[in-house]
Design an enzyme around this catalytic site. Sequence first.
Site, mmCIF file in Angstrom:
data_model
loop_
_atom_site.group_PDB
_atom_site.id
_atom_site.type_symbol
_atom_site.label_atom_id
_atom_site.label_comp_id
_atom_site.label_asym_id
_atom_site.label_seq_id
_atom_site.Cartn_x
_atom_site.Cartn_y
_atom_site.Cartn_z
ATOM 1 N N ALA A 14 53.869 43.573 32.222
ATOM 2 C CA ALA A 14 55.242 44.177 32.662
ATOM 3 C C ALA A 14 55.020 44.689 34.333
ATOM 4 O O ALA A 14 56.152 44.778 34.849
ATOM 5 C CB ALA A 14 55.886 45.051 31.811
ATOM 6 N N ASP A 36 53.426 45.029 26.506
ATOM 7 C CA ASP A 36 53.176 46.082 27.299
ATOM 8 C C ASP A 36 53.424 47.439 26.651
ATOM 9 O O ASP A 36 54.460 47.266 25.717
ATOM 10 C CB ASP A 36 53.807 46.028 28.537
ATOM 11 N N VAL A 65 47.839 47.640 23.150
ATOM 12 C CA VAL A 65 46.681 46.714 22.674
ATOM 13 C C VAL A 65 45.789 47.431 21.822
ATOM 14 O O VAL A 65 44.899 46.569 21.332
ATOM 15 C CB VAL A 65 46.100 46.027 23.858
ATOM 16 N N TYR A 151 34.868 53.359 33.881
ATOM 17 C CA TYR A 151 35.685 51.996 34.128
ATOM 18 C C TYR A 151 34.709 51.131 34.587
ATOM 19 O O TYR A 151 34.785 49.819 34.267
ATOM 20 C CB TYR A 151 36.535 52.319 35.401
ATOM 21 N N ALA A 153 31.647 50.597 33.570
ATOM 22 C CA ALA A 153 31.049 50.081 32.463
ATOM 23 C C ALA A 153 31.863 49.226 31.721
ATOM 24 O O ALA A 153 31.335 47.661 31.156
ATOM 25 C CB ALA A 153 30.528 50.991 31.607
ATOM 26 N N LYS A 155 34.040 47.031 32.839
ATOM 27 C CA LYS A 155 34.114 45.808 33.650
ATOM 28 C C LYS A 155 32.794 44.912 33.538
ATOM 29 O O LYS A 155 33.087 43.788 33.499
ATOM 30 C CB LYS A 155 34.778 46.314 35.192
ATOM 31 N N VAL A 186 43.741 45.756 44.389
ATOM 32 C CA VAL A 186 44.984 45.342 44.273
ATOM 33 C C VAL A 186 46.149 46.112 44.483
ATOM 34 O O VAL A 186 46.034 47.405 43.947
ATOM 35 C CB VAL A 186 45.002 44.257 43.152
HETATM 36 N N1 LIG Z 1 44.811 47.112 40.595
HETATM 37 C C1 LIG Z 1 43.526 46.966 41.159
HETATM 38 O O1 LIG Z 1 42.887 47.316 42.124
HETATM 39 C C2 LIG Z 1 42.586 45.981 40.168
HETATM 40 C C3 LIG Z 1 42.888 45.824 38.799
HETATM 41 N N2 LIG Z 1 41.959 45.179 38.021
HETATM 42 C C4 LIG Z 1 42.346 45.043 36.646
HETATM 43 O O2 LIG Z 1 43.425 44.160 36.329
HETATM 44 C C5 LIG Z 1 44.283 44.758 35.224
HETATM 45 C C6 LIG Z 1 45.699 45.085 35.747
HETATM 46 O O3 LIG Z 1 45.676 46.177 36.420
HETATM 47 P P1 LIG Z 1 46.758 46.550 37.408
HETATM 48 O O4 LIG Z 1 47.970 45.333 37.196
HETATM 49 O O5 LIG Z 1 46.387 46.929 38.505
HETATM 50 O O6 LIG Z 1 47.327 47.704 36.511
HETATM 51 P P2 LIG Z 1 48.877 48.421 36.223
HETATM 52 O O7 LIG Z 1 48.572 49.849 35.935
HETATM 53 O O8 LIG Z 1 49.697 48.127 37.665
HETATM 54 O O9 LIG Z 1 49.186 47.647 35.209
HETATM 55 C C7 LIG Z 1 48.747 47.416 33.936
HETATM 56 C C8 LIG Z 1 49.723 47.210 32.831
HETATM 57 O O10 LIG Z 1 49.349 47.378 31.573
HETATM 58 C C9 LIG Z 1 50.097 48.032 31.035
HETATM 59 N N3 LIG Z 1 49.116 48.674 29.765
HETATM 60 C C10 LIG Z 1 48.207 49.827 29.853
HETATM 61 N N4 LIG Z 1 47.528 50.117 28.885
HETATM 62 C C11 LIG Z 1 48.150 49.264 28.025
HETATM 63 C C12 LIG Z 1 47.837 49.201 26.693
HETATM 64 N N5 LIG Z 1 47.026 50.220 25.927
HETATM 65 N N6 LIG Z 1 48.600 48.264 25.953
HETATM 66 C C13 LIG Z 1 49.371 47.519 26.566
HETATM 67 N N7 LIG Z 1 49.518 47.610 27.819
HETATM 68 C C14 LIG Z 1 48.985 48.516 28.542
HETATM 69 C C15 LIG Z 1 50.842 49.061 31.760
HETATM 70 O O11 LIG Z 1 51.793 49.530 30.934
HETATM 71 C C16 LIG Z 1 51.173 48.338 32.892
HETATM 72 O O12 LIG Z 1 52.116 47.664 32.880
HETATM 73 C C17 LIG Z 1 43.405 45.944 34.554
HETATM 74 O O13 LIG Z 1 42.412 45.066 33.718
HETATM 75 C C18 LIG Z 1 42.532 46.253 35.789
HETATM 76 O O14 LIG Z 1 41.435 47.117 35.522
HETATM 77 C C19 LIG Z 1 40.994 44.741 38.379
HETATM 78 C C20 LIG Z 1 40.551 44.960 39.692
HETATM 79 C C21 LIG Z 1 41.374 45.832 40.609
HETATM 80 C C1 LIG Z 2 38.092 55.830 38.842
HETATM 81 C C2 LIG Z 2 38.404 55.664 40.009
HETATM 82 C C3 LIG Z 2 39.372 54.483 39.941
HETATM 83 C C4 LIG Z 2 39.999 54.320 41.402
HETATM 84 C C5 LIG Z 2 40.770 52.908 41.906
HETATM 85 C C6 LIG Z 2 41.380 52.309 40.554
HETATM 86 C C7 LIG Z 2 41.294 51.121 40.169
HETATM 87 C C8 LIG Z 2 40.226 50.395 40.720
HETATM 88 C C9 LIG Z 2 40.258 49.096 40.387
HETATM 89 C C10 LIG Z 2 39.269 48.168 40.583
HETATM 90 O O1 LIG Z 2 38.870 47.308 39.704
HETATM 91 C C11 LIG Z 2 38.696 48.070 42.001
HETATM 92 C C12 LIG Z 2 37.380 47.914 41.987
HETATM 93 C C13 LIG Z 2 36.367 47.550 42.712
HETATM 94 C C14 LIG Z 2 36.734 47.127 43.947
HETATM 95 C C15 LIG Z 2 35.597 47.677 45.041
HETATM 96 C C16 LIG Z 2 35.136 47.159 45.998
HETATM 97 C C17 LIG Z 2 35.758 45.464 46.435
HETATM 98 C C18 LIG Z 2 34.974 44.971 47.567
HETATM 99 C C19 LIG Z 2 34.678 43.725 47.504
HETATM 100 C C20 LIG Z 2 34.033 43.100 48.721
HETATM 101 O O2 LIG Z 2 35.218 42.637 49.662
HETATM 102 O O3 LIG Z 2 32.879 42.764 48.944
#
Ligand SMILES: NC(=O)C1=CN([C@@H]2O[C@H](COP(=O)(O)OP(=O)(O)OC[C@H]3O[C@@H](n4cnc5c(N)ncnc54)[C@H](O)[C@@H]3O)[C@@H](O)[C@H]2O)C=CC1
Ligand SMILES: CCCCC/C=C\C=C\C(=O)C/C=C\C/C=C\CCCC(=O)O
Length: 261
Positions: A14, A36, A65, A151, A153, A155, A186
């Site tokens: 969502a 979600d 989940v 976090y 670990a 991943k 992101v």
């Molecule tokens: N935003 C970032 O910088 C990065 C995110 N990721 C990964 O991408 C995935 C999505 O993250 P984002 O979209 O950034 O996060 P977000 O927080 O914007 O969205 C996550 C969604 O998952 C839902 N959610 C959380 N816990 C839940 C649960 N227990 N059951 C069902 N739904 C749940 C939330 O309600 C939300 O709608 C995550 O696995 C995150 O670790 C990976 C790399 C970078």
């Molecule tokens: C516990 C602190 C979390 C703070 C940030 C929250 C979410 C982060 C989500 C990620 O998964 C991002 C993780 C790593 C990205 C780090 C560096 C990328 C560099 C890549 C490159 O250009 O080489």
Amino acid sequence: MALTGRIALVTGGAQGIGRAISEALLREGAKVALVDSNPEVARECRGRLEEAFGVGSSLFFECDVTDWAKLQEVFRKTVKHFGHLDIAINNAGINNEKDWQKTINVNLTSLIKGTYLALEHMSRENGKDGGVIINVSSMAAFMHSPHMPVYTATKYGVLGFTKAMAEASAVGNFGVRINVLCPAYVDTPLLQTIDEEDKMGRYFKYKEELRQSMHTYGILDPSLIADGMMMIIKDGSLNGAVMKITASKGIHFQNDEPMSA
Ligand SMILES: NC(=O)C1=CN([C@@H]2O[C@H](COP(=O)(O)OP(=O)(O)OC[C@H]3O[C@@H](n4cnc5c(N)ncnc54)[C@H](O)[C@@H]3O)[C@@H](O)[C@H]2O)C=CC1
Ligand SMILES: CCCCC/C=C\C=C\C(=O)C/C=C\C/C=C\CCCC(=O)O
């Protein structure tokens, strides 16, 4: 894989990355079950998606989940409603270094359960027609950040589990391609957790370092992550692929060195 009429299930669908991929799938004619735990964001998302793509294209499930019985029911209901399942995206994830056991439960344990449930509904082993699974890891699986150890670990765990499962699928002829996606930062609400002491716990004091890291590495648009996922979904040759998405190199793949004896 052409997407018209294909059925997808997206956890954490969502908001953020999950929402971006759900919208991309709907744009290409797939039907999507969004799972979600946050009813508010789900309500807003549902209104927008039904307005844009019509009422029958998406299904919404309020489900945490980590609730095994509910997650099983969500997969069952999706298949009952749409007839089958072709694509599963295990995307739901959190950052909570204070309640770190919850982070393991959501990011890793539930992703493993989601993968097994997807296989139950897609694997040739169970008489199904195959499909594709994408598990969402992170560049944190390659970066060893000292400010997000649990976090990180989870991943690493997602990366290892997914690569092993891809090989299990190939060896067992499941007919299911299993791949992992590792984005850098992101632009989603997840990044705002660095300002929340109850999420960062003892690492809260490092929030400026994290902000600086985001500045150094850049922050990607969720649409780029959806583009990467669509590449994986459509390219039938990809199994066990590790897709990285970063500001410096864009969408690219990690190539492991072959192991020598
Ligand atoms: N935003 C970032 O910088 C990065 C995110 N990721 C990964 O991408 C995935 C999505 O993250 P984002 O979209 O950034 O996060 P977000 O927080 O914007 O969205 C996550 C969604 O998952 C839902 N959610 C959380 N816990 C839940 C649960 N227990 N059951 C069902 N739904 C749940 C939330 O309600 C939300 O709608 C995550 O696995 C995150 O670790 C990976 C790399 C970078
Ligand atoms: C516990 C602190 C979390 C703070 C940030 C929250 C979410 C982060 C989500 C990620 O998964 C991002 C993780 C790593 C990205 C780090 C560096 C990328 C560099 C890549 C490159 O250009 O080489």
